[in-house]
Enzyme design. Structure first.
Site, PDB file in Angstrom:
ATOM      1  N   ASP A 145       0.329  -4.817  10.031  1.00 42.27           N
ATOM      2  CA  ASP A 145      -0.045  -3.949   9.551  1.00 42.27           C
ATOM      3  C   ASP A 145      -1.926  -4.568   9.328  1.00 42.27           C
ATOM      4  O   ASP A 145      -2.008  -5.160   8.004  1.00 42.27           O
ATOM      5  CB  ASP A 145      -0.503  -2.804   8.198  1.00 42.27           C
ATOM      6  CG  ASP A 145      -1.168  -2.180   8.113  1.00 42.27           C
ATOM      7  OD1 ASP A 145      -2.109  -2.085   9.481  1.00 42.27           O
ATOM      8  OD2 ASP A 145      -1.531  -1.475   6.789  1.00 42.27           O
TER       9      ASP A 145
ATOM     10  N   TRP B  91       0.923  -0.822   0.475  1.00 41.98           N
ATOM     11  CA  TRP B  91       0.014  -0.268   0.004  1.00 41.98           C
ATOM     12  C   TRP B  91       1.240   1.446  -0.285  1.00 41.98           C
ATOM     13  O   TRP B  91       2.049   1.408   0.692  1.00 41.98           O
ATOM     14  CB  TRP B  91      -0.263  -0.037   1.580  1.00 41.98           C
ATOM     15  CG  TRP B  91      -2.013   1.298   1.303  1.00 41.98           C
ATOM     16  CD1 TRP B  91      -2.629   1.952   0.818  1.00 41.98           C
ATOM     17  CD2 TRP B  91      -2.026   2.088   2.392  1.00 41.98           C
ATOM     18  NE1 TRP B  91      -3.286   2.652   1.246  1.00 41.98           N
ATOM     19  CE2 TRP B  91      -2.785   3.283   2.580  1.00 41.98           C
ATOM     20  CE3 TRP B  91      -1.680   1.914   3.892  1.00 41.98           C
ATOM     21  CZ2 TRP B  91      -3.477   3.786   3.064  1.00 41.98           C
ATOM     22  CZ3 TRP B  91      -1.844   2.085   4.840  1.00 41.98           C
ATOM     23  CH2 TRP B  91      -2.778   3.407   4.626  1.00 41.98           C
TER      24      TRP B  91
ATOM     25  N   LYS C 120     -12.637  -0.598   7.357  1.00 40.42           N
ATOM     26  CA  LYS C 120     -13.476  -1.721   6.800  1.00 40.42           C
ATOM     27  C   LYS C 120     -14.226  -2.583   7.389  1.00 40.42           C
ATOM     28  O   LYS C 120     -15.853  -2.658   7.315  1.00 40.42           O
ATOM     29  CB  LYS C 120     -12.389  -2.535   6.005  1.00 40.42           C
ATOM     30  CG  LYS C 120     -11.568  -1.752   4.801  1.00 40.42           C
ATOM     31  CD  LYS C 120     -11.010  -0.148   4.535  1.00 40.42           C
ATOM     32  CE  LYS C 120     -10.680  -0.520   3.896  1.00 40.42           C
ATOM     33  NZ  LYS C 120      -9.612   1.079   3.915  1.00 40.42           N
TER      34      LYS C 120
END
Length: 400
Positions: free
Chosen positions: A211, A130, A246
């Protein structure tokens, strides 16, 4: 006064979403930004969260400042969710946990901590990762480089190369990994592969930075945290960030956490104190409403059970969209293997599309992907999957 400043080009993903919103075509499809959309193409409001919100509003509690490290019930709920209800490290008080301003804010506080108290430690991230992983670490003044991960030829994992690379890193190196639903590739390690990574990290004295932004979107709430818990049980002391954007659909509430596992409770107290000092220098204390929602859901057995079921529904819908897209592509492109679509996990898929092919999809068909070829599968639904497949077939046929 500021004419010497360079123009900010904008975040590539957020700018792409802005372009999508401005696109007047009625049949446009957003498969770029990392948002979970339901079958109707809407951001869902989870019923468990709605019920928690209703109860909280009825209580009319004042909106005072939270403690620097965040609310105690929220932090305890984060530890139980991430490390397990029966975690020995939690019971022994060996984990320092702070409430993060989203997952990104948690990563940045972790990066500042590394910069201050682990001098000389470079950070290694997967190739690819990311984009904001690098930005957040570099923003803290850390040196960031990449380790092997994605194999473009097989649309798989360069596991042996990665393991050999880790074995050559100097002790104290920080290795950032994603326990589940790898962003951007969707390619995760198996338990056996994680076990190999854990052994190499122990042997080499490496520091894991995990993460976990999509817990529950891979195989399940408990299953997706397996790598985190296995590392702790093996005696490693990872830094772990998590996000509720999310899996609670609470993007704008900025709910996340940073947990630092320590060898002893005394060290955890010291770490927590320095994390608090770092937070005080940046934003003083975290936001209130979102943490109340998360803590209320996780600490209320009926709402917790309902939330787990809702996350399962989201996870299964993503998997169903992967299967539907693969079926449509196989029908239109006989002989071309698209098995990677159903083998990958979570919201994202690395499609193997070139940047030019992505541009064609956007310009000619109104289908938006990130130029790396990353597709947000959660943007698919039964109403648009055929149109997406048809456009992909046209673009892929043009290769020959």
């Amino acid at each position: 006064m500021y004419q010497h400043l360079p123009v900010y080009a904008g975040d590539p993903i957020l700018s792409l979403h802005e372009a999508f919103m401005a696109d007047p075509r009625p049949n446009k499809v957003s498969l770029s930004i990392g948002l979970y959309f339901d079958e109707q193409g809407r951001l869902p409001v989870l019923d468990s969260v709605r019920q928690a919100d209703k109860k909280l509003r009825e209580q009319e509690r004042p909106s005072g400042y939270l403690p620097i490290e965040g609310a105690p019930d929220y932090r305890a709920a984060v530890q139980k969710l991430v490390f397990g209800a029966d975690s020995a490290a939690v019971a022994e008080g060996r984990i320092a946990t702070i409430q993060g301003v989203g997952g990104s804010g948690a990563i940045r506080i972790g990066a500042d901590f590394i910069k201050s108290f682990m001098p000389g430690s470079d950070v290694w991230v997967s190739d690819p990762t990311w984009d904001n992983h690098e930005s957040l670490m570099q923003g803290a003044g850390l040196k960031v480089a990449r380790y092997p991960y994605y194999d473009a030829d097989s649309n798989g994992l360069r596991y042996d190369e990665m393991l050999a690379f880790f074995a050559r890193l100097p002790a104290g190196s920080v290795v950032l990994m994603q326990p589940c639903c790898h962003n951007p590739t969707g390619i995760d390690l198996s338990k056996a592969q994680w076990s190999g990574v854990i052994q190499v990290m122990k042997d080499g004295g490496l520091v894991p930075f995990l993460d976990m932004a999509y817990q529950g979107f891979g195989e399940g709430i408990e299953e997706d945290a397996w790598a985190v818990r296995a590392m702790v049980e093996a005696g490693l002391c990872p830094l772990v960030t998590n996000s509720f954007s999310k899996n609670f659909s609470l993007y704008g509430e900025r709910c996340g956490g940073l947990s630092v596992v320590c060898p002893s409770a005394d060290e955890a107290d010291r770490v927590l104190g320095q994390l608090k000092a770092g937070i005080r220098r940046v934003y003083s204390s975290p936001p209130l409403h979102g943490e109340r929602l998360v803590a209320a859901v996780l600490d209320t057995p009926a709402l917790h059970q309902q939330w787990v079921a809702e996350v399962k529904d989201m996870r299964e819908r993503i998997k169903r969209m992967r299967v539907l897209l693969a079926e449509r592509l196989t029908a239109g492109l006989p002989g071309m293997s698209v098995d990677f679509l159903t083998e990958q996990h979570g919201m994202f898929s690395y499609t193997g599309l070139t940047s030019d092919e992505v541009d064609t999809l956007r310009e000619k068909h109104g289908i938006y992907l990130v130029r790396s070829g990353r597709m947000c599968v959660a943007g698919l639904n039964e109403g648009n999957v055929q149109a997406v497949a048809d456009a992909l077939i046209v673009v892929l046929r043009a290769r020959s």
